[in-house]
Design a protein around this motif. Structure first.
Motif, mmCIF file in Angstrom:
data_model
loop_
_atom_site.group_PDB
_atom_site.id
_atom_site.type_symbol
_atom_site.label_atom_id
_atom_site.label_comp_id
_atom_site.label_asym_id
_atom_site.label_seq_id
_atom_site.Cartn_x
_atom_site.Cartn_y
_atom_site.Cartn_z
ATOM 1 N N PRO A 232 15.423 -60.933 31.610
ATOM 2 C CA PRO A 232 15.477 -60.590 32.561
ATOM 3 C C PRO A 232 16.097 -59.720 33.214
ATOM 4 O O PRO A 232 17.298 -59.428 32.795
ATOM 5 C CB PRO A 232 15.047 -61.798 33.247
ATOM 6 C CG PRO A 232 15.725 -62.788 33.344
ATOM 7 C CD PRO A 232 16.525 -62.369 31.175
ATOM 8 N N LEU A 233 15.873 -58.780 33.356
ATOM 9 C CA LEU A 233 16.748 -57.688 34.438
ATOM 10 C C LEU A 233 17.443 -57.916 35.599
ATOM 11 O O LEU A 233 17.230 -58.543 36.431
ATOM 12 C CB LEU A 233 15.665 -56.722 34.626
ATOM 13 C CG LEU A 233 14.852 -55.135 33.562
ATOM 14 C CD1 LEU A 233 14.050 -54.463 35.045
ATOM 15 C CD2 LEU A 233 15.770 -54.958 32.956
ATOM 16 N N PRO A 234 18.747 -57.365 35.803
ATOM 17 C CA PRO A 234 18.923 -58.204 37.082
ATOM 18 C C PRO A 234 18.774 -57.349 38.523
ATOM 19 O O PRO A 234 17.794 -56.356 37.744
ATOM 20 C CB PRO A 234 20.948 -57.431 36.757
ATOM 21 C CG PRO A 234 20.375 -55.693 35.718
ATOM 22 C CD PRO A 234 19.457 -56.473 34.971
ATOM 23 N N PRO A 235 18.638 -58.260 39.658
ATOM 24 C CA PRO A 235 18.221 -57.802 40.744
ATOM 25 C C PRO A 235 18.655 -56.626 41.053
ATOM 26 O O PRO A 235 20.221 -56.457 40.665
ATOM 27 C CB PRO A 235 18.248 -58.917 41.507
ATOM 28 C CG PRO A 235 20.109 -59.554 40.657
ATOM 29 C CD PRO A 235 19.784 -59.417 39.986
ATOM 30 N N PRO A 236 18.031 -55.656 41.373
ATOM 31 C CA PRO A 236 18.525 -54.479 42.359
ATOM 32 C C PRO A 236 19.742 -54.685 43.630
ATOM 33 O O PRO A 236 20.143 -56.238 43.839
ATOM 34 C CB PRO A 236 17.566 -53.855 43.071
ATOM 35 C CG PRO A 236 16.464 -55.100 43.673
ATOM 36 C CD PRO A 236 17.006 -56.127 42.269
ATOM 37 N N HIS A 237 20.559 -53.242 43.087
ATOM 38 C CA HIS A 237 21.837 -53.807 44.215
ATOM 39 C C HIS A 237 21.581 -53.621 44.971
ATOM 40 O O HIS A 237 21.242 -52.620 46.139
ATOM 41 C CB HIS A 237 23.162 -52.819 43.415
ATOM 42 C CG HIS A 237 23.899 -53.412 44.069
ATOM 43 N ND1 HIS A 237 25.231 -53.433 44.238
ATOM 44 C CD2 HIS A 237 24.328 -51.994 45.121
ATOM 45 C CE1 HIS A 237 25.842 -53.926 44.927
ATOM 46 N NE2 HIS A 237 26.428 -52.234 45.486
ATOM 47 N N VAL A 238 22.356 -54.622 46.187
ATOM 48 C CA VAL A 238 21.788 -54.268 48.058
ATOM 49 C C VAL A 238 22.874 -54.516 48.399
ATOM 50 O O VAL A 238 23.949 -55.371 47.452
ATOM 51 C CB VAL A 238 21.308 -55.834 49.044
ATOM 52 C CG1 VAL A 238 20.482 -55.358 49.926
ATOM 53 C CG2 VAL A 238 19.612 -55.733 47.408
ATOM 54 N N GLU A 239 23.615 -53.376 49.078
ATOM 55 C CA GLU A 239 24.714 -52.989 49.641
ATOM 56 C C GLU A 239 24.446 -54.099 51.010
ATOM 57 O O GLU A 239 23.332 -53.893 51.843
ATOM 58 C CB GLU A 239 24.674 -51.798 50.428
ATOM 59 C CG GLU A 239 25.022 -51.194 48.849
ATOM 60 C CD GLU A 239 25.308 -49.697 48.985
ATOM 61 O OE1 GLU A 239 25.596 -49.190 50.257
ATOM 62 O OE2 GLU A 239 25.370 -48.484 48.772
ATOM 63 N N TRP A 240 25.231 -54.587 51.401
ATOM 64 C CA TRP A 240 25.529 -55.677 52.423
ATOM 65 C C TRP A 240 26.228 -54.955 53.943
ATOM 66 O O TRP A 240 27.251 -54.553 52.944
ATOM 67 C CB TRP A 240 25.787 -57.227 52.149
ATOM 68 C CG TRP A 240 25.501 -57.742 51.470
ATOM 69 C CD1 TRP A 240 25.159 -58.345 50.075
ATOM 70 C CD2 TRP A 240 23.114 -58.517 51.720
ATOM 71 N NE1 TRP A 240 23.521 -58.743 49.483
ATOM 72 C CE2 TRP A 240 23.942 -59.262 50.409
ATOM 73 C CE3 TRP A 240 23.310 -58.667 53.274
ATOM 74 C CZ2 TRP A 240 22.254 -59.814 50.491
ATOM 75 C CZ3 TRP A 240 21.711 -59.960 52.823
ATOM 76 C CH2 TRP A 240 21.492 -60.088 51.905
ATOM 77 N N ARG A 241 25.871 -54.949 55.037
ATOM 78 C CA ARG A 241 26.389 -54.156 55.814
ATOM 79 C C ARG A 241 27.086 -55.547 57.003
ATOM 80 O O ARG A 241 26.627 -56.187 57.180
ATOM 81 C CB ARG A 241 26.206 -52.665 56.458
ATOM 82 C CG ARG A 241 25.013 -52.860 57.065
ATOM 83 C CD ARG A 241 24.024 -51.675 57.513
ATOM 84 N NE ARG A 241 23.178 -51.721 57.789
ATOM 85 C CZ ARG A 241 22.832 -50.899 58.772
ATOM 86 N NH1 ARG A 241 23.520 -50.957 59.542
ATOM 87 N NH2 ARG A 241 21.574 -51.738 59.062
#
Length: 59
Positions: free
Chosen positions: A29-38
């Motif tokens: 499976p493809l890795p989940p998209p990168h999400v920037e946390w703030r």
């Protein structure tokens, strides 16, 4: 004792030449998209009433 279906399938697989068998494939499976946390900004809408709750379990 094996069922007749399983025995028949083993015989058919042994009759297939080695090169004719399909190679095994594993789909990764493809890795989940990168999400920037703030962090929420102080005084923003995310700030709610906070406090503590004391629970006394002694009866």
């Amino acid at each position: 004792m094996l069922d007749a279906f399983i025995i028949d399938r083993i015989h058919r697989e042994r009759e297939i030449p080695e090169g004719a068998q399909l190679p095994l494939r594993i789909e990764v499976p493809l890795p989940p998209p990168h999400v920037e946390w703030r962090r929420p900004e102080p005084g923003g809408e995310d700030r709610g009433d906070r406090g503590i709750v004391e629970v006394d379990f002694s009866i």
